[in-house]
Design an enzyme around this catalytic site. Structure first.
Site, short mmCIF file in Angstrom:
data_model
loop_
_atom_site.label_atom_id
_atom_site.label_comp_id
_atom_site.label_asym_id
_atom_site.label_seq_id
_atom_site.Cartn_x
_atom_site.Cartn_y
_atom_site.Cartn_z
N CYS A 19 25.59 0.33 -0.16
CA CYS A 19 25.23 -0.56 -1.27
C CYS A 19 26.08 -0.18 -2.49
CB CYS A 19 23.73 -0.54 -1.55
SG CYS A 19 23.08 1.04 -2.12
N ARG A 25 18.91 0.46 -2.30
CA ARG A 25 18.87 -0.27 -1.03
C ARG A 25 19.35 0.52 0.17
NH1 ARG A 25 22.47 -5.03 -3.07
NH2 ARG A 25 23.26 -3.24 -4.22
N ASP A 135 19.84 -6.92 -4.96
CA ASP A 135 19.80 -5.67 -5.71
C ASP A 135 18.52 -5.62 -6.57
OD1 ASP A 135 20.25 -3.52 -7.33
OD2 ASP A 135 22.31 -4.07 -7.84
P1 4NP Z 1 21.61 0.05 -5.18
O1 4NP Z 1 21.08 -0.37 -6.65
O2 4NP Z 1 23.02 -0.48 -5.04
O3 4NP Z 1 20.64 -0.65 -4.27
O4 4NP Z 1 21.51 1.56 -5.10
C1 4NP Z 1 21.81 -0.08 -7.80
C2 4NP Z 1 21.72 1.17 -8.37
C3 4NP Z 1 22.43 1.46 -9.53
C4 4NP Z 1 23.22 0.48 -10.10
C5 4NP Z 1 23.30 -0.78 -9.53
C6 4NP Z 1 22.59 -1.05 -8.38
N1 4NP Z 1 23.94 0.76 -11.29
O5 4NP Z 1 24.56 -0.16 -11.85
O6 4NP Z 1 23.97 1.93 -11.74
#
Ligand code: 4NP
Length: 168
Positions: A19, A25, A135
């Site tokens: 991800c 995720r 997300d």
């Molecule tokens: P992930 O969610 O991709 O599902 O782990 C996110 C976690 C952090 C960020 C974006 C999405 N971020 O911009 O820091």
């Protein structure tokens, strides 16, 4: 019906879940898939890793909202530490499953990888095949519950597909 590609090496199989941040995720999918594979007797044959395309959270534990939900549902999220995807995985991992289309495009841009090994996680979702795992990071609690629901049913289908290709 979506099949998993054959193993690069007989007797073992590596799955990478990708991800953006590797704190919501893909670690959720990692914990659930690892749990399901152990229950199916495939824990010794199939190795699961997860990573983010970004490096902002490297070394951090899972997002506390994802971790709290997993704990409430009986999983153990405590061992996770975020890491960034490694380009050498493209040639050495049997199946790289991206949570959304942007993650897939980012992996495609990293270097050559066989299209059959670079796929959306939800290609294996019996409902909503080929959709993104949205997300949940910027949103509320319901987004995290939705992610876990789609991850659980996709992991169940994925275990069956992996069982077919590892021949156990
Ligand atoms: P992930 O969610 O991709 O599902 O782990 C996110 C976690 C952090 C960020 C974006 C999405 N971020 O911009 O820091």
């Amino acid at each position: 019906m979506t099949e998993a590609p054959p193993p690069l090496e007989a007797g073992r199989y590596r799955v990478a879940l990708i991800c953006l941040g590797n704190i919501c995720r893909s670690p959720t999918a990692d914990v659930v898939l690892t749990d399901r594979l152990a229950a199916a007797g495939l824990g010794e044959v199939v190795e699961v890793v997860s990573a983010g395309t970004g490096d902002w959270h490297v070394g951090e534990a899972m997002d506390r909202r994802s971790a709290a939900l997993l704990t409430r549902e009986g999983y153990d999220p405590t061992r996770h530490r975020a890491q960034q995807v490694r380009t050498d995985w493209l040639a050495n991992v049997d199946l790289l499953l991206e949570m959304d289309r942007q993650n897939l495009a980012d992996l495609q841009a990293l270097g050559p990888a066989t299209p059959e090994r670079l796929r959306l996680f939800r290609d294996f979702d019996p409902e909503g095949t080929g959709e993104d795992v949205p997300d949940p990071w910027h949103g509320g609690e319901s987004g995290f519950v939705d992610v876990l629901t789609m991850v659980e049913r996709t992991a169940d289908q994925l275990v069956e597909r992996l069982r077919s290709v590892v021949g156990t």
